[in-house]
Design a protein around this motif. Structure first.
Motif, short mmCIF file in Angstrom:
data_model
loop_
_atom_site.label_atom_id
_atom_site.label_comp_id
_atom_site.label_asym_id
_atom_site.label_seq_id
_atom_site.Cartn_x
_atom_site.Cartn_y
_atom_site.Cartn_z
N SER A 97 0.87 -1.26 -0.11
CA SER A 97 0.13 0.05 0.22
C SER A 97 0.93 1.33 -0.08
O SER A 97 0.38 2.27 -0.32
N LEU A 98 2.12 1.12 0.17
CA LEU A 98 3.08 2.28 0.24
C LEU A 98 3.52 2.54 -1.08
O LEU A 98 4.28 3.35 -1.31
N GLY A 99 3.30 1.55 -2.03
CA GLY A 99 3.84 1.86 -3.40
C GLY A 99 4.93 1.25 -3.58
O GLY A 99 5.75 1.08 -4.67
N VAL A 100 5.42 0.19 -2.75
CA VAL A 100 6.67 -0.80 -3.13
C VAL A 100 6.60 -1.59 -3.74
O VAL A 100 5.45 -2.49 -3.55
N GLU A 101 7.35 -2.16 -4.66
CA GLU A 101 7.18 -3.22 -5.66
C GLU A 101 7.74 -4.52 -4.70
O GLU A 101 9.09 -4.34 -4.42
N ILE A 102 7.02 -5.44 -4.74
CA ILE A 102 7.56 -6.60 -3.71
C ILE A 102 7.63 -8.11 -4.55
O ILE A 102 6.90 -8.41 -5.44
N CYS A 103 8.98 -8.44 -4.45
CA CYS A 103 9.46 -9.94 -4.94
C CYS A 103 8.99 -10.66 -3.43
O CYS A 103 9.56 -10.22 -2.42
N MET A 104 8.90 -11.99 -3.86
CA MET A 104 8.87 -12.69 -2.53
C MET A 104 9.51 -14.25 -2.98
O MET A 104 9.49 -14.67 -4.12
N VAL A 105 10.25 -14.76 -2.15
CA VAL A 105 10.78 -16.19 -2.18
C VAL A 105 10.41 -16.90 -0.68
O VAL A 105 10.73 -16.27 0.27
N ILE A 106 9.76 -18.04 -0.82
CA ILE A 106 9.23 -18.70 0.29
C ILE A 106 10.00 -20.05 0.20
O ILE A 106 10.15 -20.84 -0.81
N LEU A 151 5.97 -6.51 -11.84
CA LEU A 151 6.49 -5.67 -10.72
C LEU A 151 6.16 -4.06 -10.99
O LEU A 151 5.72 -3.40 -10.42
N GLU A 152 6.34 -3.86 -12.55
CA GLU A 152 6.21 -2.41 -12.85
C GLU A 152 4.63 -2.14 -12.64
O GLU A 152 4.21 -1.01 -12.45
N LYS A 153 3.66 -3.25 -12.79
CA LYS A 153 2.37 -2.98 -12.67
C LYS A 153 1.96 -3.19 -11.35
O LYS A 153 0.79 -3.45 -11.14
N LYS A 154 2.75 -3.35 -10.42
CA LYS A 154 2.54 -3.48 -9.09
C LYS A 154 1.84 -4.79 -8.59
O LYS A 154 1.26 -4.66 -7.63
N ARG A 155 2.35 -5.71 -9.45
CA ARG A 155 1.81 -7.04 -8.90
C ARG A 155 3.07 -7.52 -7.86
O ARG A 155 4.22 -7.45 -8.31
N VAL A 156 2.47 -8.33 -7.03
CA VAL A 156 3.61 -9.17 -6.23
C VAL A 156 3.99 -10.47 -7.00
O VAL A 156 3.07 -11.06 -7.40
N CYS A 157 5.38 -10.60 -7.14
CA CYS A 157 5.87 -11.71 -7.66
C CYS A 157 6.62 -12.78 -6.87
O CYS A 157 7.41 -12.44 -6.11
N ILE A 158 6.09 -13.93 -6.89
CA ILE A 158 6.35 -14.84 -5.86
C ILE A 158 7.22 -15.89 -6.57
O ILE A 158 6.90 -16.50 -7.46
N PHE A 159 8.51 -16.17 -6.52
CA PHE A 159 9.52 -16.85 -7.08
C PHE A 159 9.48 -18.24 -6.64
O PHE A 159 10.02 -18.38 -5.52
N ALA A 160 9.08 -19.14 -7.18
CA ALA A 160 9.20 -20.54 -6.65
C ALA A 160 9.93 -21.37 -7.30
O ALA A 160 10.55 -21.36 -8.30
N ALA A 161 10.35 -22.83 -6.59
CA ALA A 161 11.13 -23.78 -7.11
C ALA A 161 12.49 -23.44 -7.29
O ALA A 161 13.53 -23.88 -7.96
#
Length: 246
Positions: A51-60, A131-141
């Motif tokens: 909500s702050l406008g930060v572009e977020i990647c994730m790895v779990i 990311l530029e479209k403000k989607r969260v990207c979760i990188f898997a595998a």
């Protein structure tokens, strides 16, 4: 971007970040698997930063379902065990995607192992566009290769996505010289260098991940994922954490 979102993004320390969490972070008080309320709580933490406008990647990670090293230690062939661990990370990524989308955040799960009916294959330019479209990207595998941890995968993807920092969510509020749950006199570092982490075996991430971060001057922020609002607070210049840097 709306006029309301623009000022918010200028108030944060980083515009694009990688959030790395362990699979165990998703199992709550259970000893195994996924705990939906915990997944939802972490998703709300991500939402507060988004909500702050930060572009977020994730790895779990996948340790709540299967850990390749443990499988290998029990006699399973290492490559097979690692591939099983990679598939576990896909399951965790899909669970997090569902939680984030229930909060109205568009999310893409991007797998290093192609499985088109479940998630997208990894294509760097497409991921950057998400990311530029403000989607969260979760990188898997992971990286798609055995013998590499999700720590290394997170650092690799963070560099490829031009993230400005890796946020490593843990159960403690930073890096300590020894285990704070066992030693009352454990000292927390405000800052520590990559070389100190490697030389003192501080256990922030595995050696390959630390070396990759060091070689690309990518800071690692270690913070407590159990602290409500901690992720958002650090981006606003508040809270307790350790910064690993050059």
């Amino acid at each position: 971007m709306t006029s309301e979102a623009a000022p918010a993004s200028t108030a944060v320390a980083y515009k694009r970040v990688m959030l790395k969490i362990s699979g165990e972070a998703l199992m709550g008080d259970q000893g195994y698997g996924l705990h939906p309320p915990t997944v939802q709580r972490i998703a709300r933490e991500v939402q507060s930063v988004h909500s702050l406008g930060v572009e977020i990647c994730m790895v779990i990670g996948g340790g709540n379902i299967f850990r390749g090293l443990q499988g290998s230690a029990q006699g399973m062939e290492r490559t097979t065990a690692d591939y099983m661990g990679m598939l576990a990370t896909v399951m965790n990524a899909l669970a997090m995607q569902a939680a984030l989308e229930s909060l109205g955040i568009f999310t893409r799960v991007i797998s290093a192992i192609p499985m088109d009916q479940v998630c997208e294959p990894y294509i760097r330019r497409r991921a950057v566009r998400h990311l530029e479209k403000k989607r969260v990207c979760i990188f898997a595998a992971g990286t798609g290769n055995p013998y590499f941890t999700t720590d290394t995968a997170a650092t690799l993807r963070a560099n490829e996505m031009a993230c400005q920092a890796i946020f490593k969510g843990t159960k403690v509020d930073g890096v300590y010289d020894k285990d704070p749950s066992k030693f009352a006199d454990a000292k927390r570092y405000d800052t520590v260098t990559y070389d100190e982490v490697l030389q003192q075996h501080l256990g922030v991430m595995d050696a390959s991940a630390i070396a990759l971060a060091r070689d690309n001057d990518l800071p690692i922020i270690v913070f407590s994922l159990d602290e409500p609002g901690g992720f958002r607070g650090i981006l606003r210049g508040e809270g307790t954490y350790t910064r690993v840097h050059g």
